[in-house]
Design an enzyme around this catalytic site. Sequence first.
Site, mmCIF file in Angstrom:
data_model
loop_
_atom_site.group_PDB
_atom_site.id
_atom_site.type_symbol
_atom_site.label_atom_id
_atom_site.label_comp_id
_atom_site.label_asym_id
_atom_site.label_seq_id
_atom_site.Cartn_x
_atom_site.Cartn_y
_atom_site.Cartn_z
ATOM 1 N N ARG A 69 0.845 -1.195 0.000
ATOM 2 C CA ARG A 69 0.000 0.000 0.000
ATOM 3 C C ARG A 69 0.883 1.249 0.000
ATOM 4 N NH1 ARG A 69 -2.535 0.091 6.206
ATOM 5 N NH2 ARG A 69 -0.570 -0.274 7.264
ATOM 6 N N GLU A 125 -2.956 7.698 7.103
ATOM 7 C CA GLU A 125 -1.605 7.768 7.675
ATOM 8 C C GLU A 125 -0.566 8.229 6.652
ATOM 9 O OE1 GLU A 125 -0.611 4.079 9.626
ATOM 10 O OE2 GLU A 125 -1.666 4.677 11.433
ATOM 11 N N GLU A 133 -7.524 4.988 15.514
ATOM 12 C CA GLU A 133 -7.210 3.551 15.559
ATOM 13 C C GLU A 133 -6.538 3.270 16.897
ATOM 14 O OE1 GLU A 133 -4.871 2.273 12.223
ATOM 15 O OE2 GLU A 133 -6.132 3.310 10.767
HETATM 16 C C1 GAL Z 1 -2.126 1.389 10.894
HETATM 17 C C2 GAL Z 1 -2.936 1.472 9.616
HETATM 18 C C3 GAL Z 1 -4.011 0.431 9.557
HETATM 19 C C4 GAL Z 1 -3.458 -0.910 9.961
HETATM 20 C C5 GAL Z 1 -2.860 -0.800 11.330
HETATM 21 C C6 GAL Z 1 -2.333 -2.108 11.861
HETATM 22 O O1 GAL Z 1 -0.877 1.958 10.727
HETATM 23 O O2 GAL Z 1 -3.534 2.739 9.491
HETATM 24 O O3 GAL Z 1 -4.518 0.355 8.247
HETATM 25 O O4 GAL Z 1 -2.513 -1.316 9.040
HETATM 26 O O5 GAL Z 1 -1.805 0.103 11.295
HETATM 27 O O6 GAL Z 1 -1.819 -1.973 13.145
#
Ligand code: GAL
Length: 648
Positions: free
Chosen positions: A103, A142, A316
Amino acid sequence: MKLGVCYYPEHWPRERWRGDAEHMRSIGITVVRIGEFAWSQLEPAQGDYRFAWLVEAIDTLHAAGLEVVVGTPTACPPKWLVDQHPEIMPVGEDGRVRGFGSRRHYDFSSLRYRELCRGIVTRLADAVGSHPGVVAWQTDNEYGCHDTIASYSPAAVAAFRQWCAAQYKTVDALNTAWGNDFWSLNYPDFDSIEAPAGTVTETSPAHRLAWWRFSSDQVVQFNREQVGILRERSPGRDLMHNYMGNFTAFDHHAVARDLDVAGWDNYPLGFLDRDAATESDRLRWLRTGHPDDSAFHHDLYRGLGHAQAGRWWLVEQQPGPVNWAAHNAAPLDGMLRLWGLEAAAHGAELCSVFRYRQQPRAQEQFHAGVLLPDGSEAPAADELRALDANLKRLGALDATGQAPIALVFDYDGQAALESAPQGANASPLDAAKDWYRALRAAGQSVDILPPDAPFEGYLLVLLVNSAVLSDAMIERLDASGATVIATARTGSFDGDCAIPDNLAPGALQRVLPLRVIQVESLPDAVFEPVACDGGLNAWRWRERVDSELPARARFADGWGFHYCRGNWHYVNARLDPESCTRFVAARLVELGLPVTRCEGGLRLRQRGDRVFAFNYGPDVVELPHDGPFELGTKHLAVADVAVWRCNA
Ligand code: GAL
């Protein structure tokens, strides 16, 4: 604070969506973020738009009473796009094109890619932007994850040349600013300027700082294009981006100025394993995360939303083991609830867990979710229920309010320090965190502010990475009446990463008559003791200062330590973490601020008149309060949280 979750309807049969939505509601979740990687499902071939499934997913979530945050899918250009437009791919520092198959494979400077992004964002906004279930947008995902801010592509180099021309006006000015007489590096014209990569040995720090600023500006422009479309086509929705932890590759304050809310993604155990400053920290906080790291970022990102009254979301939150660190420990039972309440204590409007159901396939198959791959509940589900119950018990929380202490975080200054580190272990981010941790070890609540924030009302302001200091900044700080502690390397560069004409600390000499005449970086095992504040050790970095001011103490070799005049202090060394804690506690006492020594894993954070106490340590801690408690008890269990009213 609302509870949320990151959900990927495109990964699951639509028959499951309704049950998922109802289950989310049943454990207290009211917000769902979706869509941020779904470009290949939204446009599987050029111009073949498929928005019906997304509308149906939003309908389903909305019908269950969930609010939806939609991510623009630009972090993952699909294969057909990459094949048709290979020039959009980023180029690594090694000169190799980064390939398709993971990605973030795009170049911020690619005008073609920007056009394609404007296209999909416009279509997406038109398709779902007025849906009553959509309350907010996340731009991309991100920025910079997997080291993707800078690209060394032909498009980026061309854009950098234009950027340099706009910045320096004449190539002579650029050559002077970068010190290009040195090693005979003068450029004849802007068209011949190179990216600072692939060279035999290091490039000029000024060249690297210019490249950082240019790359940062590319992110701002990229984000701004999406913001313009979303504002026009989906009015009334909050616009947000989810930033990362321990990340300084672009000026987050500059991106944030275009948005309504600052978001960030918190992976306390992953960050600890990847980024801990010492091995002993890595082991000590293995299952809790470092007790100050989430808090540091909460305060940093609340400060990003400064112009928008400090609005910030935890977008997140790690719910169990992650998959991407070298070691992926499981958190202690109770930590998800604790992390959530720590976010609430710092003013988060949302705490959203990543992800809903663990994916049995693909790159993150071992990354925990709220549900296991078979659809049964993972341990995170009960923790969310407990968090929801705690939040309901606390009821409405007061505004976060202004803390008595501010730490100024300057991304540009940080970049200057990283461009000219003068030592492998001199990480300016770690140094900034040491000061923050020392304040927290004294029980303080801290605001982390951009350099252009107002400083009125603060008792104490710390400058931790203001390497490029203007006269105007000094004047504003002086007018605020705050006590200012400027730490080592403050004011140590002019705007082009050169040593100031009057030597470091540059503009600070207006208020503190001192000149840094030598700097040294030292191996970790070297400690330079100085007898003050109960005994301190300089560590990793020390400066020799020439001043008419008396030093408050002296090292064994006669070098002075700690200079002050009036409200202004200069600390000319990095201190080891324990010394830093002692030094800060002594200054707080001098200022008449109440110091609560937070030993073991205890940490405090005040929000309004409520005090939140967290136990990150391995033992029960005794709280500095006898009750009554809204949550918890005087003897606070491991991974537990207490809340009380300071006026009760
Ligand atoms: C973040 C990302 C998510 C997922 C996650 C896993 O950096 O935004 O898509 O990959 O980490 O911990």
